[in-house]
Scaffold this active site. Structure first.
Site: not given
Ligand code: ARG
Length: 399
Positions: A14, A95, A124, A175
């Site tokens: 991506d 992040r 995210d 993912s």
């Molecule tokens: N749900 C988790 C969080 O919000 C994991 C996010 C993982 N991100 C991803 N792009 N797969 O912290």
């Protein structure tokens, strides 16, 4: 001069396609920034070259592992941070540090905008954009997947048209986001919440059901942070890495849960965070020994709020900073040794030792060394229970 966009680059399909996509949509040049937060996997120089091959004017790879461990994982450990009592905030912690360096790169390259590869459905996007806005309110943000329909199918067609040097067949059905604090696995067959995770999805942990010898570990903490493992001095990063290996080998730290996202969606999440979970288990027990009761009870509420704030993308917020001052104060006496047995998916504390301990053998014991006068208890209970007793009397009478 051509305008510039800084892109949060992972090296995956991506964000690789996003380089040309952003150029196409904005007419700007793209600077790719890839952060090493201990995710392992591909060599960062290979990732850098891929960004350049995919059309970036410049690419930077940043080794943020030490800072991530010291400034983000360490406060999370002191806070025993577990969102919904279970998730150790893996992605939530990375992040803000990535955002910090995106903003720095934007300054350095004089970029007017930052790009990221998040969808519009997750947390995210919120974490990146709230962090970026807090650090530089003038920067614009562009999320091609969310804002200009860069779906997976379109990305693959676009990659073909532009002849991008990426293997579109290498698509993972899940993912995944990972760093030294843990690994998150979503989507694919896991979206059916009745489906059990298969062994294949795990990489940080071995199968806890397999037969193997237990591992005993001694973790020494000073002011809330690990300083030695089995007597060997360790940095925070090393402590996490060592425990990822040792607890991971015993199948510790697998989490399968349905989670409340900030955007209102419930989602199925599978995590593996062997080091984080083992360290939090040890740290919590040392706190049980060293924290005074009222402080300990109050801290539990703070921990929960801290976890929610960080989960919700509010790392750079006054409340998180203020709570960190409180948490730091609580850690003054959290020093000592924790012995744990790592086995069959569990980290079990088997011993504690601390010069700052509030555990008093002479008060706790039922042996002859007892210094606690049990006759005090009778009067204490009379007065302590008076309010409940009076109310119960009234309720009986008014029946
Ligand atoms: N749900 C988790 C969080 O919000 C994991 C996010 C993982 N991100 C991803 N792009 N797969 O912290």
């Amino acid at each position: 001069m051509t305008k510039k966009v800084v892109l949060a680059y992972s090296g995956g399909l991506d964000t690789s396609v996003a380089i040309e996509w952003i150029k196409d949509k904005t007419g700007a040049e793209v600077v790719a920034v890839a952060a090493d937060v201990g995710q392992g996997g591909e060599d960062m120089n290979v990732i850098k070259q891929r960004a350049l091959d995919c059309g970036a004017v410049a690419a930077e790879v940043l080794d943020l592992r030490e800072e991530f461990a010291n400034e983000y994982c360490a406060p999370a450990l002191k806070a025993n941070a577990l969102y919904m009592d279970r998730y150790p905030l893996v992605s939530s912690l990375s992040r803000p540090i990535i955002s910090k360096y995106l903003v720095e790169a934007a300054k350095k390259h004089d970029a007017y905008m930052v790009g990221h590869g998040c969808t519009g459905k997750g947390n995210d996007q919120v974490r990146f954009e709230v962090s970026i806005a807090a650090l530089d309110p003038d920067l614009k943000v562009f999320a091609p997947v969310r804002d200009s329909g860069m779906t997976r199918d379109k990305a693959i067609i676009f990659a073909g048209e532009k002849n991008l040097p990426i293997d579109v067949n290498k698509k993972n059905p899940y993912s995944i986001d990972q760093n030294v604090w843990g690994r998150a696995i979503e989507t694919g067959f896991l979206e059916d919440i009745w489906n059990e995770p298969i062994e294949d999805i795990y990489t940080y942990t071995k199968n806890p059901a397999e037969k193997r010898e237990a591992d005993e570990v001694l973790i020494t903490f000073k002011k809330g942070l690990p300083t030695h493992i089995d007597g060997q001095a360790v940095s925070m990063l090393q402590a996490i890495e060592i425990m990822n290996k040792r607890a991971g080998d015993q199948g510790i730290g697998r989490i399968d849960m349905v989670e409340d996202r900030l955007v209102g969606i419930k989602s199925r999440e599978v995590y593996e965070a062997p080091g984080a979970m083992a360290l939090i288990t040890a740290h919590q027990e040392l706190e049980n020994v060293c924290l005074e009761r009222e402080l300990s009870r109050f801290k539990r509420g703070v921990e929960q709020r801290w976890g929610e704030l960080v989960y919700d993308g509010l790392w750079f917020s006054p409340l998180r900073k203020a709570l960190d001052v409180f948490i730091e104060e609580t850690q003054k006496h959290v020093s000592g040794d924790i012995r744990m047995r790592l086995h069959a998916g569990k980290a079990v504390v088997t011993g504690r030792k601390s010069t700052e301990s509030l555990y008093r053998y002479d008060l706790a014991t039922y042996d002859s060394e007892d210094t606690y006068d049990q006759s005090w208890a009778k009067g204490f209970i009379e007065i302590f229970g008076m309010t409940a007793k009076i109310a119960a009397d009234r309720d009986r009478k008014s029946k």
